[in-house]
Design an enzyme around this catalytic site. Structure first.
Site, PDB file in Angstrom:
ATOM      1  CE1 TYR A   1     -44.345  -0.679  26.524  1.00  0.00           C
ATOM      2  CE2 TYR A   1     -43.737   1.366  27.608  1.00  0.00           C
ATOM      3  CZ  TYR A   1     -44.696   0.429  27.246  1.00  0.00           C
ATOM      4  OH  TYR A   1     -46.000   0.606  27.640  1.00  0.00           O
TER       5      TYR A   1
ATOM      6  NE  ARG B   1     -44.126  -4.970  28.849  1.00  0.00           N
ATOM      7  CZ  ARG B   1     -45.296  -4.664  28.287  1.00  0.00           C
ATOM      8  NH1 ARG B   1     -45.582  -3.385  28.030  1.00  0.00           N
ATOM      9  NH2 ARG B   1     -46.164  -5.602  27.963  1.00  0.00           N
TER      10      ARG B   1
ATOM     11  CG  HIS C   1     -54.033  -3.959  23.324  1.00  0.00           C
ATOM     12  ND1 HIS C   1     -54.293  -4.846  24.342  1.00  0.00           N
ATOM     13  CD2 HIS C   1     -55.177  -3.266  23.123  1.00  0.00           C
ATOM     14  CE1 HIS C   1     -55.548  -4.693  24.743  1.00  0.00           C
ATOM     15  NE2 HIS C   1     -56.097  -3.741  24.021  1.00  0.00           N
TER      16      HIS C   1
ATOM     17  CB  CYS D   1     -41.810   9.006  13.942  1.00  0.00           C
ATOM     18  SG  CYS D   1     -41.084  10.620  14.324  1.00  0.00           S
TER      19      CYS D   1
ATOM     20  CB  CYS E   1     -42.834  11.908  11.394  1.00  0.00           C
ATOM     21  SG  CYS E   1     -41.792  10.664  10.592  1.00  0.00           S
TER      22      CYS E   1
ATOM     23  CB  CYS F   1     -37.723   9.496  13.487  1.00  0.00           C
ATOM     24  SG  CYS F   1     -38.621   9.197  11.934  1.00  0.00           S
TER      25      CYS F   1
ATOM     26  CB  CYS G   1     -39.151  13.333  10.515  1.00  0.00           C
ATOM     27  SG  CYS G   1     -39.125  12.870  12.267  1.00  0.00           S
TER      28      CYS G   1
END
Length: 319
Positions: free
Chosen positions: A78, A81, A132, A140, A145, A201, A204
């Site tokens: 990702y 991308r 999408h 998170c 969370c 994150c 949290c």
């Protein structure tokens, strides 16, 4: 922002005039868009991601289970991308829809794309529904969370996810040839990334952040889907649905075409393949505009939006 030069007509005059007459009088308009909207921006498709990712099955990386087992590998995919999407730029089709949203109060865009190009073209947020999700939203992964951040264009999102080699501009001929000849990046091994070096994150402090896209096996975003349902179910008729760069043969996309028709809408198809039309087909009085959305949309929407202006996008301004 500088206006683009006038374009030669790419649409038959009779079709253009009848469409614009209907567009000008339309009060409620829906655009359903897919990957073809971003074709001129030069992005590889989800399953056609280039380089070293040719040896991986993209669909196997786009699941919660894959992230649970190997978040480092999923994040590298990702991050690649995100990097490629940020190197691409919104094209005139993105800007044309964004301007239509500003000119027509009763207009919404339902986008199946996660590439972030519509937001970067400053499409008004309240009329852009990302079915999408987006590569540039992060949330998170911890069940308890609710942390969520939109429009995070940091590249790389953490230093450990820096791309091993910098791909050339994805819209250039050399880049397209590299992908075609299967010679880009494949010799570069993927590094193992420690859990501690992945995006954490900040709220949290126990969960990893994950891309804010809808993975296989996940529900579509509840709030977005409720907003779409509310818009579709209003008592006022729908005058027009534009199906742009997508076949709209898979649900829920196919269902929106049928629902819009049931509420009185005419259908306008903008697609590279004239045979790639919704499952319900074309009715008498519908329009089919065959070709590149980046050329066609600025022309057919011109009677409402004027000349398309292409300027600095949101990611560039924030960099």
């Amino acid at each position: 922002m500088a206006s683009s030069a006038p374009r030669p007509s790419v649409v038959p005059q009779a079709n253009l005039e009848s469409f614009q007459t209907h567009l000008n009088s339309s009060k409620r308009i829906l655009a359903l868009v897919g990957a073809g909207l971003s074709a001129s921006s030069g992005l590889p498709t989800f399953r056609g991601a280039g380089g070293l990712w040719r040896t991986h099955d993209a669909t196997s990386l786009a699941t919660p289970e894959a992230f649970s087992v190997n978040p480092g590998l999923v994040w590298q995919f990702y991050s690649y991308r995100r990097h490629m999407a940020l190197k691409a730029k919104p094209n005139p089709a993105h800007y044309a829809l964004a301007e239509l949203a500003r000119k027509k109060d009763g207009f919404i865009t339902l986008s199946q794309n996660v590439d972030g190009l519509s937001p970067r073209a400053k499409h008004p947020e309240d009329s852009l529904k990302l079915i999408h999700g987006s590569l540039f939203d992060v949330k998170c992964s911890d069940f308890f969370c609710n942390y969520h951040e939109s429009n995070n264009y940091t590249d790389p999102i953490v230093p450990a996810l820096a791309i091993p080699t910098d791909d050339v501009d994805p819209t250039t001929t050399s880049a397209l040839q590299a992908r075609e000849l299967d010679i880009a990046d494949e010799s570069i091994a993927l590094p193992e990334i420690d859990h501690a070096h992945l995006p954490q994150c900040p709220e949290c402090r126990r969960g990893l952040l994950r891309p804010g896209v809808v993975w296989f096996g996940e529900m579509l975003p509840k709030k977005v889907m409720e907003e779409i349902t509310q818009w579709m179910s209003a008592t006022d008729p729908i005058d027009l649905i534009m199906v742009i760069g997508t076949s709209a043969k898979v649900y829920p996309a196919a269902g929106y075409v049928d629902l819009a028709r049931a509420k009185g809408a005419k259908v306008a198809i903008v697609n590279m393949d004239k045979n790639d039309v919704p499952a319900s087909g074309l009715y008498n009085g519908d329009w089919l505009f065959e070709g590149d959305a980046a050329q066609i949309l600025p022309e057919i929407l011109k009677s409402v939006i004027g000349e398309v202006q292409v300027g600095e996008d949101a990611a560039a301004e924030g960099s």
